[in-house]
Design an enzyme around this catalytic site. Structure first.
Site, PDB file in Angstrom:
ATOM      1  N   ASP A 292       0.862  -1.178   0.000  1.00 54.45           N
ATOM      2  CA  ASP A 292       0.000   0.000   0.000  1.00 54.45           C
ATOM      3  C   ASP A 292       0.907   1.239   0.000  1.00 54.45           C
ATOM      4  O   ASP A 292       2.140   1.142   0.096  1.00 54.45           O
ATOM      5  CB  ASP A 292      -0.954  -0.023   1.203  1.00 54.45           C
ATOM      6  CG  ASP A 292      -2.200   0.828   0.927  1.00 54.45           C
ATOM      7  OD1 ASP A 292      -2.169   1.643  -0.018  1.00 54.45           O
ATOM      8  OD2 ASP A 292      -3.201   0.698   1.658  1.00 54.45           O
TER       9      ASP A 292
HETATM   10  C1  BGC Z   1      -5.093   3.147   0.292  1.00 58.80           C
HETATM   11  C2  BGC Z   1      -5.324   2.120  -0.815  1.00 58.80           C
HETATM   12  C3  BGC Z   1      -5.211   2.785  -2.151  1.00 58.80           C
HETATM   13  C4  BGC Z   1      -3.854   3.441  -2.254  1.00 58.80           C
HETATM   14  C5  BGC Z   1      -3.589   4.089  -3.598  1.00 58.80           C
HETATM   15  C6  BGC Z   1      -3.860   3.962   0.076  1.00 58.80           C
HETATM   16  O1  BGC Z   1      -3.787   5.032   0.943  1.00 58.80           O
HETATM   17  O2  BGC Z   1      -5.023   2.462   1.520  1.00 58.80           O
HETATM   18  O3  BGC Z   1      -6.572   1.515  -0.638  1.00 58.80           O
HETATM   19  O4  BGC Z   1      -5.428   1.844  -3.167  1.00 58.80           O
HETATM   20  O5  BGC Z   1      -3.758   4.438  -1.256  1.00 58.80           O
HETATM   21  O6  BGC Z   1      -4.307   5.237  -3.765  1.00 58.80           O
END
Ligand code: BGC
Length: 755
Positions: A292
């Site tokens: 993530d």
């Molecule tokens: C979130 C994810 C997301 C990623 C990309 C993160 O902060 O937890 O769910 O896909 O950002 O935007």
């Protein structure tokens, strides 16, 4: 007869075998072609270029979703140091940067473009929690397919969805993004979404690669506070939290995103047991794994080590792509020199990323999804209809004192801070939604009836919250707003109060310790109820709220969530009876925050509750039960359940037994019912829940019509993980329950015997 069937099966197998072999041979050939293409490409790559493929960056000036952002991205792309980019604003920008990668980087390896397409792309569908309340897997798959169609036409190869984190804690803002508290339903939804996004072949300009997230257990963060610690027994993990991720893997998901949290002391992103043992070895996942947003650099805050140490741990655990941290690209080279990581691990990760690009058809044509200029208008009409259907099916009627449906000659006062909002109806995670297609609930209501309107109150008076959710309250004076609302209500026959949460109040980083309506809204609702007019509460938002007072004092409550582009027409169709609500809750609604976690499949304890008796497992100030249980939802009609019959009270290993029940529509409207089947294992080597959902059906009945539905129960419905983490059935007594929700059920017992 049985012999004849067996002969028939044998003949069918003999006839089908050559076909299966042919398909297998074909698949094997394609896999072989991919492997030799990638082997040959990798033989030309430098170590830096290999590390570049593991580098996933947020484009400068893009729609960033974390505190950090990457810079100098174009140069890095030209130098072959980037594998993919995400959340770029436009198709034109994506095309431009793909051209840069192809023309200027030494090997011209195409970039892969990711995006948070979570519940639709241009035309928005209900937030996932809402959509799960439809319990309609075909519909859910269609919404993912539509999102894939629009996203791929916009140059997106890869979507960061489905989010399948089971959660029993509505304080966690991200419950909006998942399918609620149930493992079985959550697993079916995970599968439906992967199929919808990926189709049968990802190398087309109408499909995308899915990314199941957040692996793992992100929804079990302590106190529902985002990013928080998870500490959990392995039995619970395997039984309740891990199956939806596995279901996505079984459905062929191309990628997996790890979660921010730690699990029993090890961050998910460097958790070798979780990634390598469970995901890859046990479940056979062969796609690629991405972290993530900045999860590797955040391992410093977890106290695991600096970026270099964390990057080495993450790649060693099995991570293939590093989102935003730039730890792989900047630190793995020295780690390799020092022997802290091996070249084979880096090669393996690079290979998996390149395989994903190959499967997406990017080596064949890097511009495969970058050709169209606009969304096909024919599909737009189709998707708008789908969005309406999805929003209608997501609405859950929580209470109705004969006030709904409204009558066309009634004067209706539509009141509340969310009554004239559009963007809050779209919900969390809307990066490319088309606002011009959205109506407010007030506007849609005006097309149905005789409408009066007042804003009535500000969304919230909590100053800290206002800042974090970017809410501008304007200059209106509270007392004046309230007075105007009361006067408007007094002029009407019925009040529709549109309250709840703005889009920013749920989703990522939007945990709440108090999940009741905001003070300003409570005040407004009390004043409206005091007028003596029947008040229909329409709730917009992304999480279950605590609604005890509201449930006692409102004439009706309709949970419409953030239902996407067509929320408002869907709500007015439901309010005026053009659509009979059929949604069923997928998360329990607590009475009080102190009950959390409150979920339907809890265990019994050694001292189960006996009402009014001390020293039994209870709260002495509030019921143990949620206000609205899992599976609950009303209709404008009533369904009567007959007796539950099981066709045998002994089930032998490997056999099935049938449970059946008759359902009759005894009301005046035609409508849809969702009978649910739950099973309890009464005696086992480990403690088991009071009930677990194992099947459900959808039946549509006209007034007076009745139908008998049947469920087949087999070994797989009785299996569980024992303390050695073996997945098995143990002989003994089981209980089957069937009903319209997890509480109002009819039950029968049967005995399971080993052969
Ligand atoms: C979130 C994810 C997301 C990623 C990309 C993160 O902060 O937890 O769910 O896909 O950002 O935007």
């Amino acid at each position: 007869m049985k012999r004849l069937i067996n002969i028939f099966i044998v003949i069918a197998i003999i006839l089908l075998l050559p076909m299966c072999n042919r398909t297998q041979n074909q698949a094997g050939k394609v896999a072989q072609e991919m492997l030799s293409y990638i082997d040959s490409l990798m033989s030309k790559m430098t170590l830096d270029e290999k590390l570049g493929q593991l580098n996933l960056l947020a484009w400068d000036g893009s729609l960033t979703t974390g505190a950090a952002a990457n810079t100098g991205v174009s140069q890095k792309v030209a130098n072959g140091l980037v594998g993919g980019l995400f959340n770029i604003e436009s198709l034109q920008e994506r095309r431009k940067i793909q051209e840069l990668a192809i023309r200027q980087s030494r090997l011209g390896i195409p970039l892969m473009f990711g995006q948070d397409v979570i519940h639709g792309h241009h035309i928005i569908f209900p937030i996932p929690l809402a959509l799960s309340c439809s319990w309609d897997l075909d519909l859910i798959e269609l919404t993912a397919k539509a999102a894939a169609y629009e996203a791929s036409a916009d140059g997106i190869d890869w979507v960061f969805s489905p989010m399948v984190d089971i959660s029993r804690d509505p304080r966690w803002g991200r419950v909006a993004e998942g399918a609620g508290e149930d493992t079985y339903l959550g697993s079916l939804i995970a599968e439906a979404m992967v199929k919808g996004y990926q189709g049968t072949n990802m190398a087309t300009d109408e499909s995308v690669m899915a990314c199941v997230k957040h692996y793992a257990l992100y929804g079990a963060a302590e106190a529902g506070r985002d990013y928080n610690t998870v500490d959990m027994s392995k039995i619970r993990m395997f039984q309740d939290y891990l199956p939806p991720y596995q279901a996505a893997v079984d459905a062929g998901v191309g990628s997996v995103m790890t979660s921010f949290n730690d699990i029993n002391g090890i961050p998910a992103t460097s958790n070798k047991w979780l990634i390598d043992d469970v995901l890859r070895k046990n479940w056979g996942f062969n796609g690629f794994i991405v972290t993530d947003y900045t999860a590797i650099s955040e391992m410093g805050n977890h106290g695991i080590g600096d970026l270099k140490t964390s990057s080495a741990l993450a790649i060693d655990a099995g991570i293939d792509m590093d989102m935003v941290s730039e730890g792989f690209v900047n630190t793995l080279k020295p780690s390799l020199d020092e022997g802290a990581v091996s070249l084979s691990v880096i090669d393996q990760a690079c290979k998996r990323v390149l395989e994903a690009k190959y499967k997406l058809g990017l080596f064949n044509d890097p511009f495969i999804r970058l050709k169209k200029d606009s969304v096909n208008k024919l599909k737009e009409t189709e998707f708008m209809e789908l969005s309406l259907m999805a929003a209608q099916k997501s609405c859950v009627l929580l209470k109705n004192n004969n006030t709904l449906p409204l009558k066309s000659d009634q004067r209706v006062a539509v009141i509340g801070p969310l009554a004239d909002s559009k963007k809050d109806l779209l919900g969390t995670w809307v990066l490319s939604g088309e606002m011009d297609k959205v109506q407010s609930i007030k506007e849609a209501a005006q097309k149905k009836g005789n409408i009066l309107y007042a804003e009535g109150a500000k969304l919230t008076d909590n100053k800290e919250l206002r800042k974090l959710i970017n809410y501008n309250p304007g200059n209106k004076v509270d007392e004046v707003m309230l007075k105007e609302a009361v006067q408007t209500a007094q002029m009407s026959d019925v009040v529709v109060a549109v309250l709840g949460e703005s889009a920013a109040m749920s989703g990522e980083a939007s945990s709440m310790a108090d999940i009741s309506l905001q003070r300003t809204q409570k005040q407004l609702l009390r004043a409206l109820v005091k007028t003596g007019k029947p008040v229909v509460l329409v709730l917009v938002g992304g999480r279950p709220l605590t609604l005890e007072w509201e449930a006692e004092n409102c004439a009706a409550i309709l949970q419409c969530w953030s239902g996407g582009t067509q929320t408002a027409p869907a709500v007015s169709n439901v309010l005026w009876g053009d659509y009979n609500p059929s949604g069923r809750l997928t998360m329990s609604f607590p009475r009080k925050v102190g009950q959390i976690p409150v979920y339907y499949n809890m265990k019994n304890t050694g001292r189960p509750l006996i009402s009014g008796i001390k020293y039994t497992s209870q709260f002495i100030d509030v019921s143990n039960k949620p206000l609205y249980p899992f599976g609950y939802g009303l209709s404008y009609t009533s369904f009567e359940y007959g007796d539950l019959t099981i066709h045998d009270n002994v089930m032998h290993q490997g056999d099935t037994i049938t449970a059946s029940i008759t359902i009759k529509n005894i009301g005046e409207y035609e409508g849809e019912e969702t009978p649910q089947l739950y099973i309890r294992d009464l005696v086992a080597s480990v403690t088991r829940p009071l009930k677990e959902l194992k099947a459900f059906k959808k039946v549509y009945l006209k007034p007076g019509e009745e139908t008998t539905i049947e469920f087949q129960i087999s070994d797989k419905d009785l299996k569980f993980f024992n303390d050695k983490l073996e997945y098995l059935v143990e002989p003994g007594e089981f209980q089957i329950s069937i009903g319209p929700n997890s509480e109002d059920v009819k039950t029968q017992n049967f005995h399971y015997k080993l052969k």
